[in-house]
Scaffold this motif. Structure first.
Motif, mmCIF file in Angstrom:
data_model
loop_
_atom_site.group_PDB
_atom_site.id
_atom_site.type_symbol
_atom_site.label_atom_id
_atom_site.label_comp_id
_atom_site.label_asym_id
_atom_site.label_seq_id
_atom_site.Cartn_x
_atom_site.Cartn_y
_atom_site.Cartn_z
ATOM 1 N N GLY A 137 53.831 4.083 51.799
ATOM 2 C CA GLY A 137 55.239 4.121 52.184
ATOM 3 C C GLY A 137 55.743 5.547 52.394
ATOM 4 N N LEU A 138 54.828 6.505 52.501
ATOM 5 C CA LEU A 138 55.212 7.915 52.679
ATOM 6 C C LEU A 138 54.728 8.407 54.032
ATOM 7 C CD1 LEU A 138 54.110 9.198 49.154
ATOM 8 C CD2 LEU A 138 56.471 8.784 49.903
ATOM 9 N N ARG A 139 55.443 9.395 54.581
ATOM 10 C CA ARG A 139 55.020 9.965 55.862
ATOM 11 C C ARG A 139 53.786 10.829 55.698
ATOM 12 N NH1 ARG A 139 59.067 13.600 58.868
ATOM 13 N NH2 ARG A 139 57.526 13.725 60.528
ATOM 14 N N VAL A 140 52.909 10.758 56.664
ATOM 15 C CA VAL A 140 51.757 11.657 56.715
ATOM 16 C C VAL A 140 52.000 12.612 57.885
ATOM 17 C CG1 VAL A 140 49.275 11.833 57.133
ATOM 18 C CG2 VAL A 140 50.159 9.968 55.718
ATOM 19 N N LEU A 141 52.266 13.865 57.570
ATOM 20 C CA LEU A 141 52.447 14.848 58.651
ATOM 21 C C LEU A 141 51.069 15.253 59.157
ATOM 22 C CD1 LEU A 141 55.240 17.192 57.225
ATOM 23 C CD2 LEU A 141 55.485 15.232 58.752
ATOM 24 N N ARG A 142 50.913 15.258 60.492
ATOM 25 C CA ARG A 142 49.617 15.589 61.097
ATOM 26 C C ARG A 142 49.668 16.995 61.673
ATOM 27 N NH1 ARG A 142 51.370 10.046 60.873
ATOM 28 N NH2 ARG A 142 50.041 8.723 62.170
ATOM 29 N N PHE A 143 48.688 17.800 61.296
ATOM 30 C CA PHE A 143 48.576 19.170 61.821
ATOM 31 C C PHE A 143 47.214 19.370 62.479
ATOM 32 C CE2 PHE A 143 51.564 19.575 58.189
ATOM 33 C CZ PHE A 143 52.673 20.045 58.863
ATOM 34 N N PRO A 144 46.991 18.719 63.614
ATOM 35 C CA PRO A 144 45.712 18.933 64.304
ATOM 36 C C PRO A 144 45.604 20.376 64.770
ATOM 37 C CG PRO A 144 47.279 17.838 65.753
ATOM 38 C CD PRO A 144 47.939 17.921 64.403
ATOM 39 N N LYS A 145 44.398 20.899 64.830
ATOM 40 C CA LYS A 145 44.301 22.290 65.290
ATOM 41 C C LYS A 145 44.496 22.321 66.804
ATOM 42 C CE LYS A 145 39.389 22.988 66.080
ATOM 43 N NZ LYS A 145 38.109 23.397 65.505
ATOM 44 N N GLN A 146 45.297 23.260 67.253
ATOM 45 C CA GLN A 146 45.492 23.455 68.695
ATOM 46 C C GLN A 146 44.574 24.555 69.185
ATOM 47 O OE1 GLN A 146 49.712 24.199 68.277
ATOM 48 N NE2 GLN A 146 50.172 22.320 69.389
ATOM 49 N N PRO B 105 62.012 18.962 61.306
ATOM 50 C CA PRO B 105 62.547 20.158 60.644
ATOM 51 C C PRO B 105 61.805 20.515 59.351
ATOM 52 C CG PRO B 105 63.864 18.263 60.048
ATOM 53 C CD PRO B 105 62.765 17.757 60.949
ATOM 54 N N ASP B 106 60.829 19.688 58.947
ATOM 55 C CA ASP B 106 60.186 19.909 57.646
ATOM 56 C C ASP B 106 59.336 21.166 57.597
ATOM 57 O OD1 ASP B 106 60.783 17.234 56.369
ATOM 58 O OD2 ASP B 106 59.738 16.581 58.173
ATOM 59 N N TRP B 107 58.766 21.512 58.747
ATOM 60 C CA TRP B 107 57.695 22.509 58.713
ATOM 61 C C TRP B 107 57.768 23.377 59.959
ATOM 62 C CZ3 TRP B 107 54.458 23.853 54.937
ATOM 63 C CH2 TRP B 107 53.340 24.612 55.256
ATOM 64 N N PRO B 108 58.286 24.599 59.838
ATOM 65 C CA PRO B 108 58.479 25.439 61.027
ATOM 66 C C PRO B 108 57.264 26.295 61.398
ATOM 67 C CG PRO B 108 59.458 26.506 59.121
ATOM 68 C CD PRO B 108 58.884 25.183 58.619
ATOM 69 N N TYR B 109 56.172 26.188 60.633
ATOM 70 C CA TYR B 109 55.076 27.152 60.778
ATOM 71 C C TYR B 109 53.999 26.661 61.752
ATOM 72 C CZ TYR B 109 57.431 28.295 56.473
ATOM 73 O OH TYR B 109 58.396 28.566 55.546
ATOM 74 N N ASN B 110 53.504 27.574 62.589
ATOM 75 C CA ASN B 110 52.479 27.198 63.570
ATOM 76 C C ASN B 110 51.161 27.948 63.385
ATOM 77 O OD1 ASN B 110 53.750 29.582 64.363
ATOM 78 N ND2 ASN B 110 53.493 29.177 66.547
ATOM 79 N N LEU B 111 51.144 29.037 62.631
ATOM 80 C CA LEU B 111 49.900 29.792 62.412
ATOM 81 C C LEU B 111 49.508 29.662 60.944
ATOM 82 C CD1 LEU B 111 47.791 31.782 63.657
ATOM 83 C CD2 LEU B 111 49.244 33.630 62.810
ATOM 84 N N PHE B 112 48.271 29.207 60.711
ATOM 85 C CA PHE B 112 47.749 28.999 59.362
ATOM 86 C C PHE B 112 46.591 29.979 59.154
ATOM 87 C CE2 PHE B 112 49.141 24.519 58.078
ATOM 88 C CZ PHE B 112 50.015 24.326 59.135
ATOM 89 N N ALA B 113 46.626 30.725 58.061
ATOM 90 C CA ALA B 113 45.523 31.660 57.769
ATOM 91 C C ALA B 113 45.198 31.594 56.280
ATOM 92 C CB ALA B 113 45.908 33.085 58.163
ATOM 93 N N MET B 114 43.954 31.237 55.943
ATOM 94 C CA MET B 114 43.537 31.174 54.544
ATOM 95 C C MET B 114 43.144 32.578 54.099
ATOM 96 S SD MET B 114 43.351 28.935 52.133
ATOM 97 C CE MET B 114 43.307 27.338 52.936
ATOM 98 N N VAL B 115 43.838 33.074 53.076
ATOM 99 C CA VAL B 115 43.684 34.460 52.619
ATOM 100 C C VAL B 115 42.974 34.481 51.263
ATOM 101 C CG1 VAL B 115 44.943 36.545 51.917
ATOM 102 C CG2 VAL B 115 45.792 35.154 53.824
ATOM 103 N N HIS B 116 41.959 35.346 51.133
ATOM 104 C CA HIS B 116 41.174 35.436 49.898
ATOM 105 C C HIS B 116 41.301 36.824 49.262
ATOM 106 C CE1 HIS B 116 38.877 31.674 50.601
ATOM 107 N NE2 HIS B 116 39.238 31.933 51.846
ATOM 108 N N GLY B 117 41.251 36.841 47.928
ATOM 109 C CA GLY B 117 41.294 38.113 47.210
ATOM 110 C C GLY B 117 40.767 37.953 45.797
ATOM 111 N N ARG B 118 40.672 39.089 45.082
ATOM 112 C CA ARG B 118 40.145 39.034 43.719
ATOM 113 C C ARG B 118 41.133 38.414 42.752
ATOM 114 N NH1 ARG B 118 35.339 41.502 43.387
ATOM 115 N NH2 ARG B 118 34.821 42.156 45.492
ATOM 116 N N ASP B 119 42.407 38.532 43.057
ATOM 117 C CA ASP B 119 43.423 37.882 42.230
ATOM 118 C C ASP B 119 44.646 37.644 43.120
ATOM 119 O OD1 ASP B 119 44.708 40.375 42.479
ATOM 120 O OD2 ASP B 119 43.742 41.104 40.659
ATOM 121 N N ARG B 120 45.643 37.006 42.537
ATOM 122 C CA ARG B 120 46.792 36.639 43.353
ATOM 123 C C ARG B 120 47.538 37.872 43.891
ATOM 124 N NH1 ARG B 120 50.409 31.365 42.257
ATOM 125 N NH2 ARG B 120 48.302 30.486 42.277
ATOM 126 N N ALA B 121 47.532 38.938 43.114
ATOM 127 C CA ALA B 121 48.210 40.161 43.579
ATOM 128 C C ALA B 121 47.529 40.676 44.850
ATOM 129 C CB ALA B 121 48.179 41.225 42.481
#
Lengths: 157, 160
Positions: A137-146, B105-121
């Motif tokens: 009953g929850l939305r699944v937001l889809r983020f396919p890679k473009q 309107p839930d999610w305005p972001y279009n670029l995703f980048a997984m960032v790694h480091g030795r600690d959170r700082a």
């Protein structure tokens, strides 16, 4: 997979050289260990033994070809859900029950559940996402890679 | 078709890793009843077509002390996102970098980048490097840290 850091003396300078050099690539030649060993100034048997040891110790997670699963016909989609806290465990069980859910992470955000769907066909993504929406009953937001960018990720050993 | 039946057999034989023998491609060829030359040529061709990204070693970055990571997300102007995404992906501390659709309107972001480091700082410091690189093309940003692995299975291809 080992998640704890190694003690500093667990690997020596030659191991570190191997880890650094082979992240950049491994030759497609008849005797690739011999060719690589020559660059490191060690012999072929020593290189093979060291790689075997690093693999057994869990310091290497993979040694070989890295495949682009999408290029082989599969479909993938990153998905996210905002799951109410009181329902979280129930929804984890429903989502994880789908074999198409390859991995699933809880993340600190209003969208607190992030998972990847992996299916044999592109249509399988929609079918699975809709099934999860129906069950939860929850939305699944889809983020396919473009677009995927070439990755320069490298760990200094 | 990007991979044929013989390619698939080579993929199935190597997806667990290369054999640790002096002539690994000859060894694989022996398993599959192919010539060493054909195995090498097909691996090279798959690499050229992008089916194989690279043949290499992946260190366990946790074992090497790179234990923190966060999914950084950015709202980047559409007309600049592709060029900037290339530069973000090329950074040596970014392990995945994708353009994805926003979910407004839930999610305005279009670029995703997984960032790694030795600690959170260190992850936060790397995130500032990305912010500096994106400059005024970036309108909003966030970072999501994982708090729990709920499921993790390897992606393995069926032998076709």
């Amino acid at each position: 997979m080992r998640r704890a850091p190694l003690p500093p003396d667990a690997i020596d300078a030659t191991d570190r050289q191997i880890l650094n050099l082979l992240q950049d690539g491994f030759p497609l030649t008849p005797f690739p260990f011999r060719d690589t060993a020559a660059r490191l100034g060690i012999d072929e048997a020593a290189l093979i033994a060291r790689i075997r040891n690093l693999r057994e110790e869990g310091i290497i997670t993979r040694f070989g070809p890295f495949f682009d699963a999408e290029a082989m016909g599969g479909a993938f989609c990153l998905c996210a859900m905002a799951v109410p806290g009181v329902r979280f465990e129930e929804v984890v069980t429903l989502v994880n029950a789908h074999p198409e859910v390859a991995h699933n992470y809880e993340r600190a955000h209003r969208l607190n559940m992030w998972f990847v769907l992996a299916t044999d066909t592109p249509e399988g993504i929609e079918t699975t996402a809709r099934a999860i929406e129906g069950e939860t009953g929850l939305r699944v937001l889809r983020f396919p890679k473009q677009r995927e960018f070439f990755i320069g990720f490298r760990v200094q050993a | 078709m990007k991979v044929d039946t013989i390619d698939r057999r080579i993929i199935a034989a190597t997806q667990g890793g290369l054999p640790l023998t002096p002539a690994p491609y000859a060894e694989i060829a022996g398993w599959l009843g192919l010539s060493e030359q054909e195995v090498i040529a097909r691996l090279a061709a798959m690499q050229d077509r992008g089916v194989i990204r690279r043949i290499a070693l992946a260190p366990n970055h946790y074992a090497l002390g790179v234990t923190a990571n966060g999914m950084s997300v950015w709202d980047v102007a559409d007309d600049r996102a592709a060029a900037l995404g290339e530069r973000v992906g090329a950074l040596d501390f970014v392990s995945h970098c994708y353009l994805r659709p926003r979910a407004l309107p839930d999610w305005p972001y279009n670029l995703f980048a997984m960032v790694h480091g030795r600690d959170r700082a260190e992850v936060e410091a790397k995130r500032e490097e990305i912010a500096a690189l994106l400059g005024d093309a970036c309108r909003a940003r966030d970072i999501l840290y994982s708090t729990r692995i709920l499921k993790k299975t390897g992606l393995r291809l069926k032998e076709g």
